[in-house]
Scaffold this motif. Structure first.
Motif, PDB file in Angstrom:
ATOM      1  N   ILE A 104       0.829  -1.202   0.000  1.00 18.90           N
ATOM      2  CA  ILE A 104       0.000   0.000   0.000  1.00 18.90           C
ATOM      3  C   ILE A 104       0.867   1.256   0.000  1.00 18.90           C
ATOM      4  O   ILE A 104       0.584   2.225  -0.707  1.00 18.90           O
ATOM      5  N   TYR A 105       1.962   1.236   0.762  1.00 21.53           N
ATOM      6  CA  TYR A 105       2.844   2.400   0.820  1.00 21.53           C
ATOM      7  C   TYR A 105       3.589   2.592  -0.506  1.00 21.53           C
ATOM      8  O   TYR A 105       3.788   3.726  -0.946  1.00 21.53           O
ATOM      9  N   TYR A 106       3.989   1.480  -1.102  1.00 24.32           N
ATOM     10  CA  TYR A 106       4.651   1.557  -2.408  1.00 24.32           C
ATOM     11  C   TYR A 106       3.712   2.193  -3.431  1.00 24.32           C
ATOM     12  O   TYR A 106       4.093   3.120  -4.145  1.00 24.32           O
ATOM     13  N   LEU A 107       2.500   1.694  -3.517  1.00 25.75           N
ATOM     14  CA  LEU A 107       1.546   2.191  -4.516  1.00 25.75           C
ATOM     15  C   LEU A 107       1.158   3.641  -4.251  1.00 25.75           C
ATOM     16  O   LEU A 107       1.051   4.444  -5.181  1.00 25.75           O
ATOM     17  N   GLU A 108       0.960   4.003  -2.977  1.00 31.24           N
ATOM     18  CA  GLU A 108       0.661   5.399  -2.636  1.00 31.24           C
ATOM     19  C   GLU A 108       1.833   6.312  -3.006  1.00 31.24           C
ATOM     20  O   GLU A 108       1.632   7.405  -3.553  1.00 31.24           O
ATOM     21  N   THR A 109       3.034   5.848  -2.708  1.00 29.79           N
ATOM     22  CA  THR A 109       4.232   6.629  -3.020  1.00 29.79           C
ATOM     23  C   THR A 109       4.377   6.824  -4.520  1.00 29.79           C
ATOM     24  O   THR A 109       4.649   7.938  -4.991  1.00 29.79           O
ATOM     25  N   MET A 110       4.197   5.762  -5.279  1.00 36.41           N
ATOM     26  CA  MET A 110       4.327   5.865  -6.737  1.00 36.41           C
ATOM     27  C   MET A 110       3.243   6.765  -7.323  1.00 36.41           C
ATOM     28  O   MET A 110       3.512   7.542  -8.239  1.00 36.41           O
ATOM     29  N   GLN A 111       2.033   6.678  -6.812  1.00 34.29           N
ATOM     30  CA  GLN A 111       0.974   7.595  -7.272  1.00 34.29           C
ATOM     31  C   GLN A 111       1.389   9.038  -7.021  1.00 34.29           C
ATOM     32  O   GLN A 111       1.258   9.895  -7.897  1.00 34.29           O
ATOM     33  N   SER A 112       1.876   9.304  -5.838  1.00 39.32           N
ATOM     34  CA  SER A 112       2.264  10.660  -5.468  1.00 39.32           C
ATOM     35  C   SER A 112       3.423  11.175  -6.324  1.00 39.32           C
ATOM     36  O   SER A 112       3.391  12.301  -6.828  1.00 39.32           O
ATOM     37  N   ILE A 113       4.431  10.345  -6.514  1.00 35.30           N
ATOM     38  CA  ILE A 113       5.589  10.741  -7.323  1.00 35.30           C
ATOM     39  C   ILE A 113       5.190  10.939  -8.778  1.00 35.30           C
ATOM     40  O   ILE A 113       5.616  11.909  -9.421  1.00 35.30           O
ATOM     41  N   ASN A 114       4.376  10.037  -9.310  1.00 30.58           N
ATOM     42  CA  ASN A 114       3.951  10.146 -10.712  1.00 30.58           C
ATOM     43  C   ASN A 114       3.157  11.429 -10.958  1.00 30.58           C
ATOM     44  O   ASN A 114       3.208  11.995 -12.050  1.00 30.58           O
ATOM     45  N   ARG A 115       2.449  11.883  -9.972  1.00 29.81           N
ATOM     46  CA  ARG A 115       1.710  13.145 -10.106  1.00 29.81           C
ATOM     47  C   ARG A 115       2.646  14.339  -9.953  1.00 29.81           C
ATOM     48  O   ARG A 115       2.542  15.326 -10.679  1.00 29.81           O
ATOM     49  N   ALA A 116       3.566  14.236  -9.008  1.00 31.79           N
ATOM     50  CA  ALA A 116       4.465  15.353  -8.711  1.00 31.79           C
ATOM     51  C   ALA A 116       5.485  15.607  -9.822  1.00 31.79           C
ATOM     52  O   ALA A 116       5.889  16.753 -10.038  1.00 31.79           O
ATOM     53  N   ILE A 117       5.882  14.565 -10.530  1.00 26.98           N
ATOM     54  CA  ILE A 117       6.927  14.737 -11.545  1.00 26.98           C
ATOM     55  C   ILE A 117       6.432  15.469 -12.790  1.00 26.98           C
ATOM     56  O   ILE A 117       7.216  15.979 -13.576  1.00 26.98           O
ATOM     57  N   LEU A 118       5.130  15.557 -12.941  1.00 31.65           N
ATOM     58  CA  LEU A 118       4.566  16.282 -14.080  1.00 31.65           C
ATOM     59  C   LEU A 118       4.630  17.783 -13.787  1.00 31.65           C
ATOM     60  O   LEU A 118       3.644  18.405 -13.417  1.00 31.65           O
ATOM     61  N   ASN A 119       5.826  18.345 -13.946  1.00 30.97           N
ATOM     62  CA  ASN A 119       6.069  19.750 -13.618  1.00 30.97           C
ATOM     63  C   ASN A 119       7.009  20.367 -14.649  1.00 30.97           C
ATOM     64  O   ASN A 119       7.657  19.640 -15.406  1.00 30.97           O
ATOM     65  N   GLN A 131      -2.477   3.672 -15.331  1.00 30.08           N
ATOM     66  CA  GLN A 131      -3.236   2.572 -14.712  1.00 30.08           C
ATOM     67  C   GLN A 131      -3.219   2.717 -13.194  1.00 30.08           C
ATOM     68  O   GLN A 131      -4.246   2.558 -12.537  1.00 30.08           O
ATOM     69  N   LEU A 132      -2.048   2.999 -12.659  1.00 36.50           N
ATOM     70  CA  LEU A 132      -1.923   3.160 -11.210  1.00 36.50           C
ATOM     71  C   LEU A 132      -2.724   4.364 -10.731  1.00 36.50           C
ATOM     72  O   LEU A 132      -3.415   4.289  -9.718  1.00 36.50           O
ATOM     73  N   ASP A 133      -2.656   5.454 -11.469  1.00 35.75           N
ATOM     74  CA  ASP A 133      -3.360   6.669 -11.069  1.00 35.75           C
ATOM     75  C   ASP A 133      -4.873   6.469 -11.037  1.00 35.75           C
ATOM     76  O   ASP A 133      -5.564   7.074 -10.232  1.00 35.75           O
ATOM     77  N   ALA A 134      -5.368   5.598 -11.906  1.00 37.73           N
ATOM     78  CA  ALA A 134      -6.811   5.350 -11.984  1.00 37.73           C
ATOM     79  C   ALA A 134      -7.324   4.507 -10.813  1.00 37.73           C
ATOM     80  O   ALA A 134      -8.533   4.452 -10.574  1.00 37.73           O
ATOM     81  N   LEU A 135      -6.420   3.884 -10.088  1.00 35.09           N
ATOM     82  CA  LEU A 135      -6.835   3.031  -8.969  1.00 35.09           C
ATOM     83  C   LEU A 135      -7.218   3.855  -7.735  1.00 35.09           C
ATOM     84  O   LEU A 135      -6.549   4.824  -7.396  1.00 35.09           O
ATOM     85  N   SER A 136      -8.257   3.414  -7.086  1.00 38.69           N
ATOM     86  CA  SER A 136      -8.595   3.932  -5.775  1.00 38.69           C
ATOM     87  C   SER A 136      -8.054   2.905  -4.782  1.00 38.69           C
ATOM     88  O   SER A 136      -8.697   1.874  -4.517  1.00 38.69           O
ATOM     89  N   LEU A 137      -6.876   3.161  -4.298  1.00 38.05           N
ATOM     90  CA  LEU A 137      -6.169   2.174  -3.476  1.00 38.05           C
ATOM     91  C   LEU A 137      -6.945   1.778  -2.222  1.00 38.05           C
ATOM     92  O   LEU A 137      -6.864   0.637  -1.777  1.00 38.05           O
ATOM     93  N   SER A 138      -7.700   2.692  -1.667  1.00 42.28           N
ATOM     94  CA  SER A 138      -8.448   2.401  -0.440  1.00 42.28           C
ATOM     95  C   SER A 138      -9.563   1.384  -0.671  1.00 42.28           C
ATOM     96  O   SER A 138     -10.067   0.787   0.277  1.00 42.28           O
ATOM     97  N   GLU A 139      -9.931   1.173  -1.927  1.00 43.56           N
ATOM     98  CA  GLU A 139     -10.995   0.218  -2.249  1.00 43.56           C
ATOM     99  C   GLU A 139     -10.470  -1.189  -2.533  1.00 43.56           C
ATOM    100  O   GLU A 139     -11.262  -2.109  -2.741  1.00 43.56           O
ATOM    101  N   LEU A 140      -9.154  -1.357  -2.551  1.00 42.47           N
ATOM    102  CA  LEU A 140      -8.568  -2.660  -2.855  1.00 42.47           C
ATOM    103  C   LEU A 140      -8.228  -3.402  -1.571  1.00 42.47           C
ATOM    104  O   LEU A 140      -7.797  -2.803  -0.583  1.00 42.47           O
ATOM    105  N   ASN A 141      -8.406  -4.726  -1.617  1.00 42.43           N
ATOM    106  CA  ASN A 141      -8.010  -5.526  -0.455  1.00 42.43           C
ATOM    107  C   ASN A 141      -6.515  -5.849  -0.540  1.00 42.43           C
ATOM    108  O   ASN A 141      -5.851  -5.533  -1.534  1.00 42.43           O
ATOM    109  N   ILE A 142      -5.998  -6.476   0.482  1.00 44.00           N
ATOM    110  CA  ILE A 142      -4.560  -6.756   0.580  1.00 44.00           C
ATOM    111  C   ILE A 142      -4.065  -7.574  -0.608  1.00 44.00           C
ATOM    112  O   ILE A 142      -2.992  -7.293  -1.156  1.00 44.00           O
ATOM    113  N   ASN A 143      -4.826  -8.568  -1.016  1.00 47.78           N
ATOM    114  CA  ASN A 143      -4.407  -9.406  -2.146  1.00 47.78           C
ATOM    115  C   ASN A 143      -4.430  -8.641  -3.464  1.00 47.78           C
ATOM    116  O   ASN A 143      -3.549  -8.828  -4.312  1.00 47.78           O
ATOM    117  N   GLU A 144      -5.419  -7.794  -3.656  1.00 50.59           N
ATOM    118  CA  GLU A 144      -5.489  -6.980  -4.880  1.00 50.59           C
ATOM    119  C   GLU A 144      -4.321  -5.987  -4.943  1.00 50.59           C
ATOM    120  O   GLU A 144      -3.732  -5.772  -6.010  1.00 50.59           O
TER     121      GLU A 144
END
Length: 165
Positions: free
Chosen positions: A41-56, A113-126
């Motif tokens: 979850i932390y990896y995916l949240e971090t990558m979402q955040s970085i992928n958004r921030a790098i568009l500058n 694809q990652l940005d389109a995910l709502s991470l809070s809606e996914l279970n641990i296995n997903e």
């Protein structure tokens, strides 16, 4: 001393390509090893955040500017020094295909694809399954664009050694 447009174009091509290659290299040797050690979850949240921030503007200037000035430097060196021209064209093609192309047609679609995910809606296995697929593909593509970025930078820099031959 008058600075020519040819000198400015090759200088900017080298600086911007170096910045782009340096970003990808730095990521390869620091961020990727670091993110392998964190929970899904932390990896995916971090990558979402970085992928958004790098568009500058700073990233766009080096990423797109590299290609623009490599092309420009190649054009202005056409017919003046075969070695410089060939090295700049090779650098341009390598950057276009291996860095720009891999990013645009590989990493960016994965980021979307990652940005389109709502991470809070996914279970641990997903979360685990998505990370496994995403991280494996993304890291392979990143390694390719990193190698090609450094190679492109190296060839553009090498062109300087033949500048006054």
């Amino acid at each position: 001393m008058e600075i020519s447009f040819k000198a400015i174009s090759i200088f900017l091509a080298i600086i911007l390509t170096g910045l782009s290659a340096g970003l990808f290299y730095g990521w390869q040797v620091s961020v990727i090893p670091g993110t392998k050690k964190i929970l899904d979850i932390y990896y995916l949240e971090t990558m979402q955040s970085i992928n958004r921030a790098i568009l500058n503007p700073a990233f766009f200037a080096s990423f797109f500017g590299s290609l623009i000035f490599l092309v420009l430097a190649s054009i202005v060196h056409y017919g003046t020094n075969t070695s410089v021209f060939v090295l700049l064209v090779a650098s341009t093609i390598i950057y276009l295909i291996g860095t720009f192309g891999v990013t645009a047609f590989g990493n960016v679609p994965l980021n979307n694809q990652l940005d389109a995910l709502s991470l809070s809606e996914l279970n641990i296995n997903e979360l685990k399954d998505f990370r496994l697929e995403y991280e494996l593909k993304w890291n392979k593509l990143h390694l390719i664009r990193s190698v090609f970025g450094v190679l492109s930078f190296s060839l553009a820099l090498l062109a300087l050694f033949f500048q006054h031959k």
